[in-house]
Design a protein around this motif. Structure first.
Motif, PDB file in Angstrom:
ATOM      1  N   ALA A 153       0.815  -4.092  -2.602  1.00  0.00           N
ATOM      2  CA  ALA A 153       2.190  -4.167  -3.136  1.00  0.00           C
ATOM      3  C   ALA A 153       2.791  -5.540  -2.848  1.00  0.00           C
ATOM      4  O   ALA A 153       3.427  -6.156  -3.711  1.00  0.00           O
ATOM      5  N   MET A 154       2.558  -6.042  -1.645  1.00  0.00           N
ATOM      6  CA  MET A 154       3.111  -7.366  -1.302  1.00  0.00           C
ATOM      7  C   MET A 154       2.457  -8.462  -2.138  1.00  0.00           C
ATOM      8  O   MET A 154       3.124  -9.369  -2.630  1.00  0.00           O
ATOM      9  N   GLN A 155       1.149  -8.368  -2.309  1.00  0.00           N
ATOM     10  CA  GLN A 155       0.455  -9.401  -3.094  1.00  0.00           C
ATOM     11  C   GLN A 155       0.871  -9.337  -4.566  1.00  0.00           C
ATOM     12  O   GLN A 155       1.005 -10.372  -5.227  1.00  0.00           O
ATOM     13  N   GLN A 156       1.094  -8.131  -5.062  1.00  0.00           N
ATOM     14  CA  GLN A 156       1.545  -8.014  -6.468  1.00  0.00           C
ATOM     15  C   GLN A 156       2.929  -8.625  -6.631  1.00  0.00           C
ATOM     16  O   GLN A 156       3.201  -9.281  -7.631  1.00  0.00           O
ATOM     17  N   ASP A 157       3.762  -8.424  -5.636  1.00  0.00           N
ATOM     18  CA  ASP A 157       5.093  -9.055  -5.640  1.00  0.00           C
ATOM     19  C   ASP A 157       4.980 -10.573  -5.674  1.00  0.00           C
ATOM     20  O   ASP A 157       5.870 -11.265  -6.145  1.00  0.00           O
ATOM     21  N   ARG A 158       3.894 -11.081  -5.088  1.00  0.00           N
ATOM     22  CA  ARG A 158       3.654 -12.530  -5.036  1.00  0.00           C
ATOM     23  C   ARG A 158       2.849 -13.003  -6.259  1.00  0.00           C
ATOM     24  O   ARG A 158       2.264 -14.081  -6.226  1.00  0.00           O
ATOM     25  N   GLU A 159       2.784 -12.180  -7.281  1.00  0.00           N
ATOM     26  CA  GLU A 159       2.194 -12.540  -8.580  1.00  0.00           C
ATOM     27  C   GLU A 159       0.664 -12.522  -8.622  1.00  0.00           C
ATOM     28  O   GLU A 159       0.045 -13.019  -9.563  1.00  0.00           O
ATOM     29  N   PHE A 160       0.025 -11.963  -7.589  1.00  0.00           N
ATOM     30  CA  PHE A 160      -1.429 -11.763  -7.653  1.00  0.00           C
ATOM     31  C   PHE A 160      -1.693 -10.468  -8.417  1.00  0.00           C
ATOM     32  O   PHE A 160      -0.936  -9.511  -8.299  1.00  0.00           O
ATOM     33  N   ARG A 161      -2.756 -10.460  -9.193  1.00  0.00           N
ATOM     34  CA  ARG A 161      -3.039  -9.321 -10.069  1.00  0.00           C
ATOM     35  C   ARG A 161      -4.222  -8.494  -9.569  1.00  0.00           C
ATOM     36  O   ARG A 161      -5.200  -9.057  -9.082  1.00  0.00           O
ATOM     37  N   PHE A 162      -4.106  -7.192  -9.771  1.00  0.00           N
ATOM     38  CA  PHE A 162      -5.136  -6.259  -9.303  1.00  0.00           C
ATOM     39  C   PHE A 162      -5.573  -5.330 -10.424  1.00  0.00           C
ATOM     40  O   PHE A 162      -4.798  -5.037 -11.332  1.00  0.00           O
ATOM     41  N   PHE A 163      -6.825  -4.870 -10.337  1.00  0.00           N
ATOM     42  CA  PHE A 163      -7.280  -3.832 -11.266  1.00  0.00           C
ATOM     43  C   PHE A 163      -6.567  -2.532 -10.909  1.00  0.00           C
ATOM     44  O   PHE A 163      -6.442  -2.180  -9.730  1.00  0.00           O
ATOM     45  N   GLY A 164      -6.128  -1.798 -11.927  1.00  0.00           N
ATOM     46  CA  GLY A 164      -5.539  -0.479 -11.699  1.00  0.00           C
ATOM     47  C   GLY A 164      -6.642   0.528 -11.401  1.00  0.00           C
ATOM     48  O   GLY A 164      -7.831   0.242 -11.605  1.00  0.00           O
ATOM     49  N   LEU A 165      -6.239   1.717 -10.958  1.00  0.00           N
ATOM     50  CA  LEU A 165      -7.228   2.755 -10.616  1.00  0.00           C
ATOM     51  C   LEU A 165      -8.101   3.114 -11.816  1.00  0.00           C
ATOM     52  O   LEU A 165      -9.310   3.284 -11.683  1.00  0.00           O
ATOM     53  N   GLY A 166      -7.457   3.215 -12.992  1.00  0.00           N
ATOM     54  CA  GLY A 166      -8.203   3.537 -14.215  1.00  0.00           C
ATOM     55  C   GLY A 166      -9.223   2.455 -14.526  1.00  0.00           C
ATOM     56  O   GLY A 166     -10.361   2.739 -14.918  1.00  0.00           O
ATOM     57  N   GLN A 167      -8.827   1.209 -14.325  1.00  0.00           N
ATOM     58  CA  GLN A 167      -9.753   0.093 -14.580  1.00  0.00           C
ATOM     59  C   GLN A 167     -10.914   0.105 -13.586  1.00  0.00           C
ATOM     60  O   GLN A 167     -12.055  -0.169 -13.956  1.00  0.00           O
ATOM     61  N   LEU A 168     -10.611   0.443 -12.316  1.00  0.00           N
ATOM     62  CA  LEU A 168     -11.687   0.514 -11.311  1.00  0.00           C
ATOM     63  C   LEU A 168     -12.684   1.604 -11.692  1.00  0.00           C
ATOM     64  O   LEU A 168     -13.897   1.432 -11.547  1.00  0.00           O
ATOM     65  N   ALA A 169     -12.144   2.715 -12.179  1.00  0.00           N
ATOM     66  CA  ALA A 169     -13.025   3.817 -12.609  1.00  0.00           C
ATOM     67  C   ALA A 169     -13.864   3.352 -13.793  1.00  0.00           C
ATOM     68  O   ALA A 169     -15.070   3.595 -13.842  1.00  0.00           O
ATOM     69  N   ASP A 170     -13.246   2.668 -14.750  1.00  0.00           N
ATOM     70  CA  ASP A 170     -13.994   2.151 -15.909  1.00  0.00           C
ATOM     71  C   ASP A 170     -15.072   1.162 -15.484  1.00  0.00           C
ATOM     72  O   ASP A 170     -16.173   1.130 -16.029  1.00  0.00           O
ATOM     73  N   LEU A 171     -14.733   0.312 -14.514  1.00  0.00           N
ATOM     74  CA  LEU A 171     -15.690  -0.692 -14.042  1.00  0.00           C
ATOM     75  C   LEU A 171     -16.748  -0.078 -13.136  1.00  0.00           C
ATOM     76  O   LEU A 171     -17.715  -0.728 -12.760  1.00  0.00           O
ATOM     77  N   ASP A 172     -16.526   1.194 -12.760  1.00  0.00           N
ATOM     78  CA  ASP A 172     -17.467   1.901 -11.902  1.00  0.00           C
ATOM     79  C   ASP A 172     -17.580   1.201 -10.539  1.00  0.00           C
ATOM     80  O   ASP A 172     -18.652   0.782 -10.113  1.00  0.00           O
ATOM     81  N   LEU A 173     -16.419   1.056  -9.896  1.00  0.00           N
ATOM     82  CA  LEU A 173     -16.336   0.402  -8.578  1.00  0.00           C
ATOM     83  C   LEU A 173     -15.715   1.375  -7.574  1.00  0.00           C
ATOM     84  O   LEU A 173     -15.028   2.324  -7.976  1.00  0.00           O
ATOM     85  N   PRO A 174     -15.930   1.179  -6.267  1.00  0.00           N
ATOM     86  CA  PRO A 174     -15.399   2.118  -5.268  1.00  0.00           C
ATOM     87  C   PRO A 174     -13.886   2.312  -5.420  1.00  0.00           C
ATOM     88  O   PRO A 174     -13.143   1.352  -5.587  1.00  0.00           O
ATOM     89  N   LEU A 175     -13.463   3.546  -5.343  1.00  0.00           N
ATOM     90  CA  LEU A 175     -12.048   3.841  -5.603  1.00  0.00           C
ATOM     91  C   LEU A 175     -11.167   3.640  -4.368  1.00  0.00           C
ATOM     92  O   LEU A 175      -9.948   3.634  -4.481  1.00  0.00           O
ATOM     93  N   ASN A 176     -11.784   3.498  -3.196  1.00  0.00           N
ATOM     94  CA  ASN A 176     -10.960   3.264  -1.994  1.00  0.00           C
ATOM     95  C   ASN A 176     -10.863   1.774  -1.657  1.00  0.00           C
ATOM     96  O   ASN A 176     -10.478   1.403  -0.554  1.00  0.00           O
ATOM     97  N   VAL A 177     -11.222   0.938  -2.621  1.00  0.00           N
ATOM     98  CA  VAL A 177     -11.088  -0.516  -2.439  1.00  0.00           C
ATOM     99  C   VAL A 177     -10.158  -1.032  -3.533  1.00  0.00           C
ATOM    100  O   VAL A 177     -10.411  -0.798  -4.715  1.00  0.00           O
ATOM    101  N   SER A 178      -9.080  -1.707  -3.144  1.00  0.00           N
ATOM    102  CA  SER A 178      -8.224  -2.359  -4.147  1.00  0.00           C
ATOM    103  C   SER A 178      -8.824  -3.717  -4.450  1.00  0.00           C
ATOM    104  O   SER A 178      -9.157  -4.463  -3.533  1.00  0.00           O
ATOM    105  N   LEU A 179      -8.943  -4.031  -5.727  1.00  0.00           N
ATOM    106  CA  LEU A 179      -9.627  -5.279  -6.113  1.00  0.00           C
ATOM    107  C   LEU A 179      -8.709  -6.171  -6.940  1.00  0.00           C
ATOM    108  O   LEU A 179      -8.110  -5.714  -7.921  1.00  0.00           O
ATOM    109  N   SER A 180      -8.654  -7.435  -6.572  1.00  0.00           N
ATOM    110  CA  SER A 180      -7.882  -8.392  -7.372  1.00  0.00           C
ATOM    111  C   SER A 180      -8.630  -8.679  -8.667  1.00  0.00           C
ATOM    112  O   SER A 180      -9.842  -8.461  -8.760  1.00  0.00           O
TER     113      SER A 180
END
Ligand SMILES: [Fe+2]
Length: 407
Positions: free
Chosen positions: A139-166
């Motif tokens: 949340a803090m990094q998003q406030d600072r204009e860094f972008r992250f994959f959403g949960l749906g995108q992580l699922a589409d990319l087939d990546l671990p769901l307990n890791v937030s990814l920029s």
């Protein structure tokens, strides 16, 4: 509270006034808002390889590094092998796509570059950092204009769901992930079904038995640093971006004039040894290719970036200080591994007097990544010797794929 601006500065590379001003501001703000406290060291590296290549890469890593095969995460479109030394150093998540025709944002990054496109699924994706509160950090990094994959995108990319990814960095094209774990708890990746793949276990055992037979077991230690190559004009912003996303500090930069390049080092603010959280190094040409017709300087770093895209160039592993059979350990390790048919780009460079000795392997057939070995003598604290880096950079420039002026 941390003061990320309080570390001594090394190196001789002149930075711009913009960089010096914003370096101070970025680190002071990161300390003030609590991110330096909330973000820990590197928990895992994510590497992807071509379909059918991960088993051979497991065998190669079992021979050339201290990593062990732990488990395979079997998910919809990938096998992800978890390689681990122990909880005191980062895991490697080795990912192999099941269907060669699969395409995603990471493959697209490879497809944009002439040599990168030859192994479209093979790249270092980025690293996962420890976060004591993942959602707060994101949340803090998003406030600072860094972008992250959403949960749906992580699922589409087939990546671990307990890791937030920029999203991939525009400068390094690497991602940064954040994950939590209980203090003293083990790392768990929420991704597919955990299985022990017999073929993976066999490949691992083959590599480790070889490591034992040739007498190098225990000599190779965890990762010391990770070196990313970026375009000349992105050197300073790549550093500032990584410092804003991590809890690292700026150690300093060395000008490698001979090779028209510089080496720029960041390290963990907690003072942990590199074996626990490797240093992150960024390498960039001094002058961009578009003016090089004027001075015609060597440009191995920018050539690599133009051919592969900005990306991780090598992982460096420490070799235990000491001697074996009358040789420095690093020379013994290299001799024994080379006898198994693995190539090296040059002989070891450096000496006991200079504080360290280093070498680059050839790029892996499976991941395109180079392995560097580095032996530090008598607790040498310095990061590198300039002559070594010049010779290593030169040798890496002779590597096929850098030299090839692919269209
Ligand atoms: Fe290196």
């Amino acid at each position: 509270m941390f003061d990320s601006n309080s570390f001594p500065r090394f190196g001789d590379k002149q930075n711009s006034e913009f960089f010096e001003t914003y370096l101070h501001r970025v680190l002071a703000e990161r300390d003030r808002c609590g991110l330096t406290e909330l973000i820990g060291g590197i928990e895992a590296l994510m590497i992807s390889v071509e379909p059918g290549k991960s088993l051979e890469y497991i065998a190669e890593l079992a021979l050339m590094t201290p990593y062990h095969y732990l488990v395979t995460l079997d998910s919809a479109r990938h096998y992800t092998h978890v390689l681990r030394i122990d909880m005191n150093s980062p895991d490697i998540l080795l990912r192999e796509v099941k269907d060669a025709s699969y395409s995603d944002i990471f493959r697209n990054l490879n497809d944009m570059y002439p040599v990168g496109a030859r192994r479209p699924h093979s790249r270092y994706l980025g690293e996962i950092l420890y976060a004591s509160n993942r959602h707060e950090v994101v949340a803090m990094q998003q406030d600072r204009e860094f972008r992250f994959f959403g949960l749906g995108q992580l699922a589409d990319l087939d990546l671990p769901l307990n890791v937030s990814l920029s999203k991939p960095s525009p400068y390094t094209q690497n991602v940064v992930g954040y994950m939590e774990r209980p203090e003293d708890g083990i790392r768990v990746y929420q991704h597919g079904e955990s299985i022990i793949l017999n073929e993976a276990q066999a490949a691992y055992e083959r590599g480790k038995e070889m490591q034992d037979q040739i007498g190098i077991k225990g000599m190779i230690m965890p990762i010391d640093h990770l070196a990313t190559r970026v375009y000349s004009q992105n050197r300073e912003v790549a550093l500032l971006e990584y410092l804003a996303l991590s809890s690292y500090y700026y150690w300093g930069s060395y000008d490698i004039r001979d090779q028209n390049s510089s080496t720029n080092v960041t390290k963990n603010v907690r003072g942990q040894p590199e074996t626990k959280s490797p240093a992150k190094v960024f390498t960039a040409n001094n002058l961009p290719y578009c003016v090089n017709h004027l001075d015609k300087l060597p440009s191995p770093t920018e050539s690599f970036v133009r051919n592969y895209g900005p990306r991780l160039h090598h992982m460096a592993l420490s070799v235990a200080d000491g001697q074996t059979q009358g040789m420095e350990n690093i020379d013994f390790v290299v001799q024994q591994i080379a006898a198994q048919g693995k190539g090296f780009l040059l002989d070891t460079v450096g000496s006991r007097e200079e504080g360290l000795k280093q070498i680059f392997s050839s790029a892996s057939d499976f991941s395109s990544l180079i392995i560097e070995y580095v032996q530090r003598f008598d607790g040498f604290q310095g990061f590198f010797a300039r002559d070594n880096v010049a010779q290593l950079t030169y040798a890496a420039g002779l590597e096929e794929g850098v030299r090839a002026s692919a269209n």
